[in-house]
Motif scaffolding. Structure first.
Motif, PDB file in Angstrom:
ATOM      1  N   ARG A  26       0.798  -1.076   0.087  1.00 52.43           N
ATOM      2  CA  ARG A  26       0.134   0.027  -0.057  1.00 52.43           C
ATOM      3  C   ARG A  26       0.952   1.276  -0.009  1.00 52.43           C
ATOM      4  NH1 ARG A  26      -3.080  -0.510   5.296  1.00 52.43           N
ATOM      5  NH2 ARG A  26      -4.252   1.421   4.460  1.00 52.43           N
ATOM      6  N   THR A  27       0.417   2.577  -0.316  1.00 49.47           N
ATOM      7  CA  THR A  27       0.817   3.523  -0.415  1.00 49.47           C
ATOM      8  C   THR A  27       0.006   4.548   0.382  1.00 49.47           C
ATOM      9  OG1 THR A  27       2.070   3.422  -2.437  1.00 49.47           O
ATOM     10  CG2 THR A  27       1.503   5.460  -1.676  1.00 49.47           C
ATOM     11  N   ILE A  28       0.570   4.959   1.470  1.00 50.88           N
ATOM     12  CA  ILE A  28      -0.242   5.967   2.335  1.00 50.88           C
ATOM     13  C   ILE A  28       0.339   7.385   2.509  1.00 50.88           C
ATOM     14  CG2 ILE A  28      -1.464   5.965   4.920  1.00 50.88           C
ATOM     15  CD1 ILE A  28      -1.970   3.548   3.554  1.00 50.88           C
ATOM     16  N   THR A  97       3.193  -3.035   7.007  1.00 49.55           N
ATOM     17  CA  THR A  97       4.359  -3.986   6.738  1.00 49.55           C
ATOM     18  C   THR A  97       5.524  -3.311   6.029  1.00 49.55           C
ATOM     19  OG1 THR A  97       3.702  -4.734   4.444  1.00 49.55           O
ATOM     20  CG2 THR A  97       2.418  -5.639   6.338  1.00 49.55           C
ATOM     21  N   LYS A  98       6.392  -4.234   5.925  1.00 45.09           N
ATOM     22  CA  LYS A  98       7.627  -3.850   5.159  1.00 45.09           C
ATOM     23  C   LYS A  98       7.586  -3.375   3.596  1.00 45.09           C
ATOM     24  CE  LYS A  98       9.442  -8.409   4.678  1.00 45.09           C
ATOM     25  NZ  LYS A  98       9.382  -8.464   3.113  1.00 45.09           N
ATOM     26  N   ALA A 162       5.166   3.888  12.093  1.00 44.58           N
ATOM     27  CA  ALA A 162       4.873   3.422  10.640  1.00 44.58           C
ATOM     28  C   ALA A 162       6.079   2.137  10.499  1.00 44.58           C
ATOM     29  CB  ALA A 162       5.352   4.390   9.687  1.00 44.58           C
ATOM     30  N   HIS A 163       6.806   2.052  11.369  1.00 41.68           N
ATOM     31  CA  HIS A 163       7.874   0.793  11.313  1.00 41.68           C
ATOM     32  C   HIS A 163       6.977  -0.650  11.184  1.00 41.68           C
ATOM     33  CE1 HIS A 163      11.479  -1.424  11.681  1.00 41.68           C
ATOM     34  NE2 HIS A 163      10.947  -2.136  12.842  1.00 41.68           N
ATOM     35  N   PRO A 230      16.324   2.066  15.900  1.00 39.50           N
ATOM     36  CA  PRO A 230      16.177   1.043  14.780  1.00 39.50           C
ATOM     37  C   PRO A 230      14.923   1.289  14.097  1.00 39.50           C
ATOM     38  CG  PRO A 230      15.896  -0.094  16.698  1.00 39.50           C
ATOM     39  CD  PRO A 230      16.541   1.268  17.016  1.00 39.50           C
ATOM     40  N   ARG A 231      13.998   1.882  14.820  1.00 44.51           N
ATOM     41  CA  ARG A 231      12.395   1.863  14.006  1.00 44.51           C
ATOM     42  C   ARG A 231      12.595   3.142  12.907  1.00 44.51           C
ATOM     43  NH1 ARG A 231       9.166   3.777  19.305  1.00 44.51           N
ATOM     44  NH2 ARG A 231      11.318   4.937  19.475  1.00 44.51           N
ATOM     45  N   LEU A 232      13.729   3.649  13.090  1.00 47.86           N
ATOM     46  CA  LEU A 232      13.557   4.727  11.963  1.00 47.86           C
ATOM     47  C   LEU A 232      14.891   4.584  10.865  1.00 47.86           C
ATOM     48  CD1 LEU A 232      12.237   6.482  14.187  1.00 47.86           C
ATOM     49  CD2 LEU A 232      13.549   8.481  13.576  1.00 47.86           C
ATOM     50  N   ALA A 233      15.189   3.372  10.680  1.00 50.28           N
ATOM     51  CA  ALA A 233      16.255   2.937   9.881  1.00 50.28           C
ATOM     52  C   ALA A 233      15.645   3.008   8.514  1.00 50.28           C
ATOM     53  CB  ALA A 233      16.749   1.442  10.242  1.00 50.28           C
ATOM     54  N   GLY A 234      14.417   2.847   8.262  1.00 45.94           N
ATOM     55  CA  GLY A 234      13.835   2.718   6.823  1.00 45.94           C
ATOM     56  C   GLY A 234      13.443   4.038   6.525  1.00 45.94           C
TER      57      GLY A 234
END
Length: 417
Positions: A26-28, A97-98, A162-163, A230-234
């Motif tokens: 999905r794109t949010i 999800t990822k 959002a992670h 780590p929650r902000l790694a992406g």
């Protein structure tokens, strides 16, 4: 020049070429700020694939959209509409999800709009603190340091929620230095400041601290996600529009009109103090041709502050311009303007105002005394009496203030001054 500055950071022009690739999932689209609606419309018009989301903007700054919901709220003091929208934005970021993408649209004004109190704080607590900050003289980084630590969504908390989804944030900067962690109080960016820094802002400006705010800032719940979380790694950021881009566009217009531009950059400080510096530079150009000969255009941006002591109406641009008028005292051949690129000077209905060599004299004929109006923080009233306010309405972008001073040649001054 002002039109060119605003046009250079128009979301409808600068967003389309910087969109990320669609994800597997999905794109949010989530976001907030004075440019949020225009940014959302630009995404909608150029996105290939399914799309959903919610953005929050200031009252009067909305645009019709099809797939991304636009909600309006109060700024600079938040209201219940902003609180409800912020809660829904946070909820939409959860449970992903990822394979999903959160496309976050952040611009100036997001920090005040996204009013979701942290811990046991209430909206009334946030409103009281915001009002105090606006009158204190604190700069935007200091204000947003406090706001982050009183929030459940700012200071990296939205990205953490959002992670493990990928988070891409498109930014339109309204802060000196274009620090992503300061723009909109960085909802998707790790926060290098601490609760101790937030408490220090209250102490520096001798602001009263409600007891509920003190308890919150002294609790672990007030601390924000830090660099390396780590929650902000992406999470990644893309800088779309900056004050420098606006100043460069204005300088090109000045150059084409025969004025040599000098850009002083993004400036902070009390509006009156910044005005005195600008007046000194303008006089040096007029009298001695330094640091450049006339005709010249002195251009600056950034965000000044106003420590409110009077009862008049005025934003920081009107305050700057009235202080400039007093300092120049009718010097011939110098014209100026100051305006906020979002179209709203503080909380007023004007973007800014215009100053001419005869402004003080014309005001005096109307019984309006410049120094008295400045002492009362009534720049709006002064320029309104002259019918020299600049009214644009919402521009749906925001890279903070724009100031320009035109200094004409001595031969022109002698004829017109």
């Amino acid at each position: 020049m002002f039109d060119a500055a605003i046009g250079a950071v128009d979301p409808l022009k600068i967003v389309p070429g910087r969109l990320p690739a669609p994800p597997k999932g999905r794109t949010i689209v989530l976001g907030a700020g004075k440019a949020a609606a225009a940014m959302a419309k630009a995404v909608e018009d150029h996105w290939d694939g399914p799309l959903e989301g919610l953005v929050l903007t200031r009252y009067g700054h909305g645009l019709p959209t099809r797939r991304i919901e636009v909600v309006e709220g109060a700024h600079p003091v938040p209201d219940e509409s902003g609180q409800q929208a912020a809660r829904r934005i946070l909820q939409k970021a959860e449970g992903l999800t990822k394979d999903d993408l959160v496309l976050c649209l952040i611009s100036g004004g997001a920090s005040a709009l996204l009013a979701l109190p942290g811990g046991q704080l209430t909206l009334a607590d946030k409103q009281a603190v915001n009002k105090g900050l606006l009158k204190s003289g604190a700069n935007i980084a200091e204000m947003n340091c406090v706001r982050k630590h009183l929030s459940a969504i700012k200071g990296g908390r939205l990205a953490a929620a959002a992670h493990p989804a990928r988070v891409v944030t498109l930014l339109i900067s309204d802060v000196p230095g274009d620090d992503p962690s300061v723009i909109g109080s960085g909802p998707t960016v790790a926060d290098p400041t601490s609760t101790a820094d937030a408490i220090a802002v209250f102490e520096k400006y001798q602001m009263p601290m409600p007891e509920a705010v003190r308890r919150h800032l002294e609790s672990p719940a007030a601390e924000t996600p830090k660099p390396g979380d780590p929650r902000l790694a992406g999470a990644s950021t893309v800088m779309l529009g900056t004050p420098q881009a606006a100043l460069d566009a204005a300088a090109a217009i000045a150059r084409d009109a025969g004025y040599q531009p000098v850009i002083l950059g993004d400036l902070e400080g009390e509006a009156r103090d910044v005005a005195l510096v600008h007046a000194g530079i303008a006089r040096q150009v007029a009298r001695h041709g330094q640091p450049m000969p006339a005709p010249a255009a002195i251009i600056s941006g950034g965000e000044t502050t106003v420590t409110v002591r009077g009862q008049g109406r005025g934003g920081r641009n009107a305050e700057f311009l009235l202080a400039l008028a007093v300092a120049l005292d009718g010097q011939a051949g110098i014209h100026a303007m100051a305006g906020d690129t979002d179209g709203i000077d503080g909380t007023e209905d004007n973007a800014g105002a215009l100053l001419a060599p005869d402004s003080i004299a014309r005001a005096a004929q109307l019984g309006v005394e410049a120094k008295a109006r400045l002492a009362d923080n009534d720049g709006y009233g002064f320029f309104s009496a002259l019918q020299d306010l600049i009214v644009t309405g919402p521009t749906r972008t925001n890279v903070n203030d724009f100031r320009a001073i035109l200094v004409d040649r001595p031969d022109y001054q002698s004829k017109k001054g």
